[in-house]
Design an enzyme around this catalytic site. Structure first.
Site, PDB file in Angstrom:
ATOM      1  N   SER A 473     -11.077   2.136   9.065  1.00 42.92           N
ATOM      2  CA  SER A 473     -12.525   2.203   9.194  1.00 42.92           C
ATOM      3  C   SER A 473     -13.229   2.148   7.838  1.00 42.92           C
ATOM      4  O   SER A 473     -13.230   1.116   7.175  1.00 42.92           O
ATOM      5  CB  SER A 473     -12.892   3.465   9.976  1.00 42.92           C
ATOM      6  OG  SER A 473     -14.234   3.440  10.395  1.00 42.92           O
ATOM      7  N   ASP A 484     -12.972  -8.510  -1.913  1.00 39.74           N
ATOM      8  CA  ASP A 484     -13.831  -9.691  -1.834  1.00 39.74           C
ATOM      9  C   ASP A 484     -14.583  -9.937  -3.139  1.00 39.74           C
ATOM     10  O   ASP A 484     -14.809 -11.085  -3.536  1.00 39.74           O
ATOM     11  CB  ASP A 484     -14.824  -9.546  -0.676  1.00 39.74           C
ATOM     12  CG  ASP A 484     -14.145  -9.645   0.684  1.00 39.74           C
ATOM     13  OD1 ASP A 484     -13.006 -10.150   0.736  1.00 39.74           O
ATOM     14  OD2 ASP A 484     -14.743  -9.203   1.688  1.00 39.74           O
ATOM     15  N   LYS A 498      -9.171  -0.960  12.105  1.00 40.17           N
ATOM     16  CA  LYS A 498     -10.236  -0.367  12.914  1.00 40.17           C
ATOM     17  C   LYS A 498     -11.575  -0.852  12.378  1.00 40.17           C
ATOM     18  O   LYS A 498     -12.105  -0.323  11.419  1.00 40.17           O
ATOM     19  CB  LYS A 498     -10.124   1.159  12.865  1.00 40.17           C
ATOM     20  CG  LYS A 498     -10.985   1.881  13.910  1.00 40.17           C
ATOM     21  CD  LYS A 498     -12.269   2.350  13.333  1.00 40.17           C
ATOM     22  CE  LYS A 498     -13.104   3.104  14.343  1.00 40.17           C
ATOM     23  NZ  LYS A 498     -14.451   3.405  13.859  1.00 40.17           N
TER      24      LYS A 498
END
Length: 705
Positions: A473, A484, A498
């Site tokens: 999460s 990224d 998740k």
């Protein structure tokens, strides 16, 4: 989650009520039944799942089958209590149980729970009869403790034989593991008698709220593994866990011999400051500041805790029986003013490690361990300047690490199951300049970009993040953003996957005025703790997370740049192992500016990492551990022959000692000799090798500045 609930005796019969069987109390029996409040909440939760959740799942025949299987599995996953005739009895509900929730009808669910409860106490009572039965420990027979992959028992005779073996195993285990050299067979029997009687006593304290919580979890798990209804007590515990704070006296309590016993005193709390309470003191009575004492001997632990906890600034009086004193001793009275207590062991912590690089230089790496993403929402909403949060704590740690001039920082997110989305975004902002962090798609397919809007960074040097299969999460949002942006290295193994967004909503918002009057007339729920949501709360999936590159973290998780092997396969662990999980998908990339390009650097680091691994005995140990973990034993068998079981255990101990001594020898530490307590090896290969990778990364990162 609820495998530790203890259930109560239910002697039941089924009678026709229209076309639907109903549970009815037999004379002299004990039976759990839903309250009016349970029925109203069940109906409202079903409505929310059908009409307002991200998946919008209808209460259909196919969903009913999943709910049914979940409920049966949750009460008897190991198949050690129910028999085939019990399963045949309840099969009639398999295709209708979810539709019942829509009507607020919980009779079928409570029927299943009560059948289990009856069998549970039946097994415990039978076990008591077998303690004094003759047991031959020279006979070759085996015991299977966990029978999930086997069939249900065909008869009560088969069930009784399982519990005969269970008692025999428990006695044999006490024989082989007892540290009391003077303990004889009668002493072992008395130990076992107390154990089973305690289980029976706790089982009889089970109430309808316990049953309702488990039943509702069976429903929500069928829809989505992260949508959960919490009854008032569980809701309060969840919210305290999210804030990393609680309000009370600052002690961890446990039930022992029908008495609430102090097992830990939390540093900084009222009990710690007062210094009157000690470990193993027993709380036998509770009173508020101006009320009479209530005797709590024999109470359920959660009911006792609800009396002891309360808002900060209020006074609670405790009647204490000091540790080691008899029940006839004069109790002492202790008055404590409740405070807000920070749960320090679950907060961010730092350490500094010195690593010798391949270049012969010594580097200092700051390691920040973060067990979860926490924030005290209540204090934040009230604009408390000292509110507790992950970002505030890590910011202070980074200031300290900057002052101590470390060469790199590593954030350890292993086993971090997530928490506050807000904190994941703000924490990312400590390492990147302002920009998008995560995209969220809601129930109407609208995509919103959540960004860090604060200029500047708290740490601009070489940075690494350690992840594993149980990083989930918010951890995945943070790790995905760092990856990224090419802001740092991601080390470890693929995360949980998740990628869904939950909103915590108090059920009181959905209770209509008509139903409120109905509940008021029924008397409400007297067991609701102080400060807990009156009707509980639902954490319901309302959206899906996407990385700034457009890829969902759902199902696939975040892959590491430098990969470590793991024993936790995607087939058995993580979101991909959940039957009701949402699939992976992708949306458009949002606009963001990478910090740099680590592609070539990561290739070089992996090459160095693999070279080290080929020569590392510790890496070999890790692979051996993984192989041992993944051995496929369909149904583990335990020998009930004393000689054989002792030999198996001795071999296991010897194997473990050999394994640990290899590690100790590698580290130049004294070996573990027979008869000595097991030494702490503190063998954390993943952290050690992650630090080695960072020592390779530091000079490369400095070259690219």
């Amino acid at each position: 989650m609820f495998k530790n609930l203890i259930f109560c005796l239910a002697l039941i019969s089924v009678v026709a009520c229209g076309s639907k069987p109903r549970v009815q109390l037999e004379e002299g029996g004990i039976n759990l039944a839903p309250t009016v409040q349970h029925e109203v909440i069940a109906k409202e939760v079903a409505m929310l799942l059908e009409n307002h959740s991200y998946k919008k799942v209808p209460m259909s025949d196919s969903l009913s089958a999943i709910v049914f299987n979940n409920l049966v599995k949750s009460v008897d996953q190991g198949k050690t209590y129910l028999i085939q005739s019990d399963i045949d009895n309840i099969q009639q509900y398999k295709n209708t149980i979810s539709q019942d929730f829509r009507q607020g009808d919980l009779s079928a669910s409570f029927h299943i729970f009560n059948i289990y409860s009856q069998r549970y106490l039946q097994c415990m009572e039978y076990a008591l009869t077998q303690i004094d039965a003759p047991h031959d420990f020279t006979v070759d027979e085996n015991y299977s403790n966990f029978r999930e992959k086997l069939n249900w028992f065909k008869s009560e005779e088969e069930l009784n034989d399982q519990w005969r073996k269970r008692v025999k195993y428990d006695l044999l285990n006490l024989r082989l593991t007892s540290t009391d050299k003077n303990a004889d067979e009668e002493k072992h029997k008395e130990t076992l008698r107390k154990r089973y009687n305690n289980l029976i006593s706790q089982a009889k304290k089970t109430n309808s709220n316990d049953a309702f919580q488990l039943i509702m979890t069976s429903l929500t798990d069928a829809v989505d593994p992260h949508t959960t209804y919490y009854n008032p007590s569980f809701a309060q515990a969840f919210n305290e866990g999210m804030s990393n704070t609680l309000e009370g006296i600052g002690a961890r309590l446990q039930m022992e011999n029908e008495m609430v016993t102090i097992k830990e005193i939390i540093a900084g709390g009222p009990a710690f400051k007062d210094k009157t309470l000690q470990m193993d003191d027993r709380i036998i009575g509770v009173a508020q500041e101006n009320t009479e004492f209530e005797d709590i001997i024999g109470w359920r632990l959660d009911a006792a805790v609800a009396k002891i906890k309360g808002p900060k600034g209020t006074v609670v009086r405790l009647k204490i029986l000091p540790a080691g004193q008899e029940l006839t001793a004069q109790p002492k009275i202790v008055s404590l003013t409740r405070e807000k207590i920070v749960i320090a062991e679950e907060s961010a912590k730092k350490s500094i490690k010195t690593v010798l690089g391949e270049d012969g230089k010594s580097y200092r790496v700051g390691v920040i361990t973060l067990p979860k993403f926490y924030i005290d929402f209540d204090a934040y909403r009230k604009r408390d300047p000292d509110y507790k949060s992950t970002t505030r704590d890590v910011k202070l740690i980074l200031d300290s690490l900057n002052d101590e001039k470390v060469d790199a920082v590593v954030l350890d997110l292993r086993n971090n199951g997530g928490g506050s989305l807000q904190e994941a975004i703000e924490l990312t902002g400590l390492f990147i300049d302002k920009g998008p962090v995560v995209q969220v798609r809601d129930v109407r397919n609208r995509v919103e970009v959540e960004s860090d809007n604060e200029s500047g960074v708290k740490w601009s040097g070489p940075f690494g993040v350690i992840i594993n299969r149980f990083s989930a999460s918010a951890s995945e949002i943070f790790a995905g953003a760092i990856q990224d942006y090419s802001r740092g290295l991601i080390l470890g193994s693929t995360t949980y996957g998740k990628g869904t967004v939950q909103s915590a909503i108090e059920m009181a918002r959905f209770i209509s005025p008509t139903n409120r009057l109905l509940l008021k007339a029924a008397g409400g729920d007297p067991d609701t703790p102080n400060g807990a949501p009156e009707f509980g709360q639902i954490n319901i999936t309302m959206g899906k997370f996407y990385r700034v590159n457009g890829s969902s973290t759902q199902h696939r998780g975040v892959d590491a740049d430098v990969v470590f092997p793991t024993q936790y396969s995607a087939e058995k662990f993580g979101e991909s192992s959940e039957p009701s999980a949402l699939p992976w998908d992708q949306i458009k990339t949002t606009t963001y500016a990478k910090v740099g390009d680590l592609t070539t650097t990561i290739q070089k680091l992996n090459a160095s990492h693999q070279t080290r691994m080929a020569k590392s005995p510790e890496y070999k140990f890790l692979l051996e551990d993984i192989e041992e973990f993944n051995k496929n034993e369909s149904v583990p068998q335990i020998s009930l022959n004393e000689t054989k079981l002792k030999k198996e255990r001795d071999n296991s101990v010897a194997k473990n000692r050999t394994r640990i001594n290899k590690v100790l020898e590698l580290r130049g530490l004294p070996l573990w000799k027979e008869g000595e307590p097991q030494p702490k090896t503190e063998f954390d290969f993943v952290l050690d090798e992650s630090l080695n990778v960072m020592s390779d990364f530091i000079p490369l990162a400095n070259l690219n500045k």
